[in-house]
Design a protein around this motif. Structure first.
Motif, short mmCIF file in Angstrom:
data_model
loop_
_atom_site.label_atom_id
_atom_site.label_comp_id
_atom_site.label_asym_id
_atom_site.label_seq_id
_atom_site.Cartn_x
_atom_site.Cartn_y
_atom_site.Cartn_z
N GLU A 79 0.84 -1.20 0.00
CA GLU A 79 0.00 0.00 0.00
C GLU A 79 0.88 1.25 0.00
O GLU A 79 1.86 1.33 0.73
CB GLU A 79 -0.90 0.04 1.23
CG GLU A 79 -2.18 -0.73 1.10
CD GLU A 79 -3.15 -0.39 2.21
OE1 GLU A 79 -4.37 -0.36 1.95
OE2 GLU A 79 -2.70 -0.18 3.34
N PHE A 80 0.48 2.20 -0.82
CA PHE A 80 1.17 3.49 -0.83
C PHE A 80 0.37 4.49 0.01
O PHE A 80 -0.85 4.39 0.12
CB PHE A 80 1.30 4.02 -2.26
CG PHE A 80 2.25 3.24 -3.11
CD1 PHE A 80 3.61 3.48 -3.06
CD2 PHE A 80 1.78 2.25 -3.97
CE1 PHE A 80 4.50 2.76 -3.83
CE2 PHE A 80 2.67 1.52 -4.75
CZ PHE A 80 4.02 1.77 -4.68
N ASP A 81 1.08 5.44 0.57
CA ASP A 81 0.40 6.54 1.26
C ASP A 81 -0.12 7.57 0.27
O ASP A 81 -1.19 8.15 0.47
CB ASP A 81 1.36 7.21 2.25
CG ASP A 81 1.74 6.28 3.39
OD1 ASP A 81 0.91 6.08 4.29
OD2 ASP A 81 2.85 5.72 3.34
N HIS A 82 0.64 7.76 -0.80
CA HIS A 82 0.24 8.73 -1.81
C HIS A 82 0.63 8.21 -3.19
O HIS A 82 1.72 7.66 -3.37
CB HIS A 82 0.91 10.09 -1.58
CG HIS A 82 0.68 10.65 -0.21
ND1 HIS A 82 -0.52 11.18 0.18
CD2 HIS A 82 1.51 10.73 0.86
CE1 HIS A 82 -0.43 11.57 1.45
NE2 HIS A 82 0.79 11.31 1.87
N VAL A 83 -0.27 8.39 -4.14
CA VAL A 83 0.01 8.06 -5.53
C VAL A 83 -0.23 9.30 -6.37
O VAL A 83 -1.28 9.96 -6.24
CB VAL A 83 -0.88 6.90 -6.03
CG1 VAL A 83 -0.72 6.70 -7.54
CG2 VAL A 83 -0.54 5.60 -5.29
N VAL A 84 0.73 9.62 -7.22
CA VAL A 84 0.64 10.78 -8.09
C VAL A 84 0.83 10.31 -9.53
O VAL A 84 1.80 9.59 -9.82
CB VAL A 84 1.72 11.83 -7.74
CG1 VAL A 84 1.62 13.04 -8.66
CG2 VAL A 84 1.61 12.25 -6.28
N VAL A 85 -0.08 10.71 -10.41
CA VAL A 85 0.01 10.31 -11.82
C VAL A 85 0.25 11.55 -12.66
O VAL A 85 -0.63 12.42 -12.77
CB VAL A 85 -1.26 9.58 -12.29
CG1 VAL A 85 -1.10 9.12 -13.74
CG2 VAL A 85 -1.58 8.40 -11.38
N THR A 86 1.44 11.64 -13.24
CA THR A 86 1.80 12.80 -14.06
C THR A 86 2.02 12.43 -15.51
O THR A 86 2.21 13.32 -16.35
CB THR A 86 3.09 13.46 -13.54
OG1 THR A 86 4.20 12.59 -13.80
CG2 THR A 86 3.02 13.72 -12.05
N ALA A 87 2.01 11.14 -15.82
CA ALA A 87 2.36 10.70 -17.17
C ALA A 87 1.19 10.88 -18.13
O ALA A 87 0.04 11.01 -17.73
CB ALA A 87 2.78 9.23 -17.14
N GLY A 88 1.51 10.83 -19.42
CA GLY A 88 0.48 10.91 -20.45
C GLY A 88 0.93 11.76 -21.61
O GLY A 88 1.47 12.86 -21.42
N GLU A 89 0.73 11.26 -22.82
CA GLU A 89 1.13 11.98 -24.03
C GLU A 89 -0.11 12.42 -24.77
O GLU A 89 -0.96 11.61 -25.12
CB GLU A 89 1.99 11.06 -24.91
CG GLU A 89 3.28 10.62 -24.25
CD GLU A 89 4.05 9.63 -25.09
OE1 GLU A 89 3.57 9.29 -26.20
OE2 GLU A 89 5.13 9.21 -24.65
N THR A 90 -0.23 13.74 -25.00
CA THR A 90 -1.39 14.28 -25.70
C THR A 90 -0.92 15.24 -26.80
O THR A 90 -0.62 16.40 -26.53
CB THR A 90 -2.32 15.04 -24.73
OG1 THR A 90 -1.54 16.00 -24.00
CG2 THR A 90 -2.96 14.08 -23.75
N PRO A 91 -0.83 14.77 -28.03
CA PRO A 91 -0.33 15.61 -29.12
C PRO A 91 -1.29 16.74 -29.46
O PRO A 91 -2.51 16.60 -29.33
CB PRO A 91 -0.20 14.63 -30.28
CG PRO A 91 -1.22 13.57 -29.99
CD PRO A 91 -1.21 13.42 -28.49
N LEU A 92 -0.72 17.87 -29.89
CA LEU A 92 -1.53 18.97 -30.39
C LEU A 92 -1.96 18.69 -31.83
O LEU A 92 -1.28 17.99 -32.56
CB LEU A 92 -0.72 20.27 -30.33
CG LEU A 92 -0.48 20.88 -28.95
CD1 LEU A 92 0.56 21.99 -29.04
CD2 LEU A 92 -1.78 21.41 -28.36
#
Length: 240
Positions: A79-92
């Motif tokens: 178990e994590f205390d905190h999970v942060v999701v910053t990934a992702g590719e979104t082309p213009l």
């Protein structure tokens, strides 16, 4: 002692930009931090940059576009205390010119990737889940309808998850324009012109840095009275 000294944090996309800056802040405050990415090379580079901080940093090869990889990781992860999701590719690109395959890939990467993490990775009920979206959800551009839709979907997902997963706190940070490696593929002159135009337009008179967003992430992970919220960190871009 830091509030994070005895905590475990997962940063998905922790090898560059906002993710790397957030991982640095967590580790600097003593958290046992796991950075996840699908690129082994980027993971090793990030580990080198994060070495020597008070909190231990480890790497996890993980492609959040894969149901199987996310579920396999989640099944064996503590178990994590905190999970942060910053990934992702979104082309213009305009809707009528951006290839459909690229649009599907972008949605699978940024929205469904975050959805997979939120669905499977174990987080303590006293902890938090933070997704990084983008202020284009509220302030679309002429070639960013897809990005606007994906970011708006992430913000809506946060509000729903905050109810479904309560008392786990679920929030989003939506940055404005940042000076990050995201723009490295742009011609150097065009990139600097873009930054300079932003400096002239934004009330704060400067372009954002990854560290600005990392500070917002740590506010949301540490503030026990904040959930279902989208925090816009855009230099005043929404009103400019």
């Amino acid at each position: 002692m830091s509030a994070y000294a005895d905590q475990r944090v997962l940063v998905v996309g922790g090898t560059s930009g906002v993710g790397l800056a957030a991982a640095h802040e967590f580790a600097a405050q003593g958290a046992a931090t796991v950075i996840a990415s699908r690129s082994p090379e980027r993971l090793q580079t990030a580990l080198t940059r994060l070495s020597g901080l008070p909190g231990p940093v480890t790497a996890q090869n993980l492609d959040m576009r894969s149901d199987e990889e996310v579920e396999k990781f989640a099944a064996s992860a503590p178990e994590f205390d905190h999970v942060v999701v910053t990934a992702g590719e979104t082309p213009l690109g305009r809707v009528d010119t951006l290839p459909l395959a690229d649009a599907y890939t972008a949605m699978d990467s940024k929205f469904w990737g975050a959805y997979r993490i939120a669905r499977s990775v174990p987080v303590r009920s006293s902890g938090s889940l933070t997704l990084v979206a983008g202020y284009l959800s509220q302030r679309p551009g002429r070639a960013s309808a897809l990005q606007s839709a994906i970011n708006a979907a992430l913000e809506a997902l946060v509000r729903g998850l905050a109810l479904e997963y309560a008392p786990l706190r679920v929030n989003a940070v939506s940055p404005g324009l940042l000076r990050t490696p995201l723009w490295d593929g742009l011609d150097a002159t065009a990139r600097e012109n873009m930054y300079e135009a932003a400096v002239q337009r934004l009330p704060v008179g400067r372009v954002g840095e990854a560290a600005d967003i990392a500070q917002a992430v740590l506010f949301l992970t540490s503030n026990a009275y904040t959930t279902g919220t989208t925090l816009y960190v855009d230099g005043g871009g929404m009103i400019a």
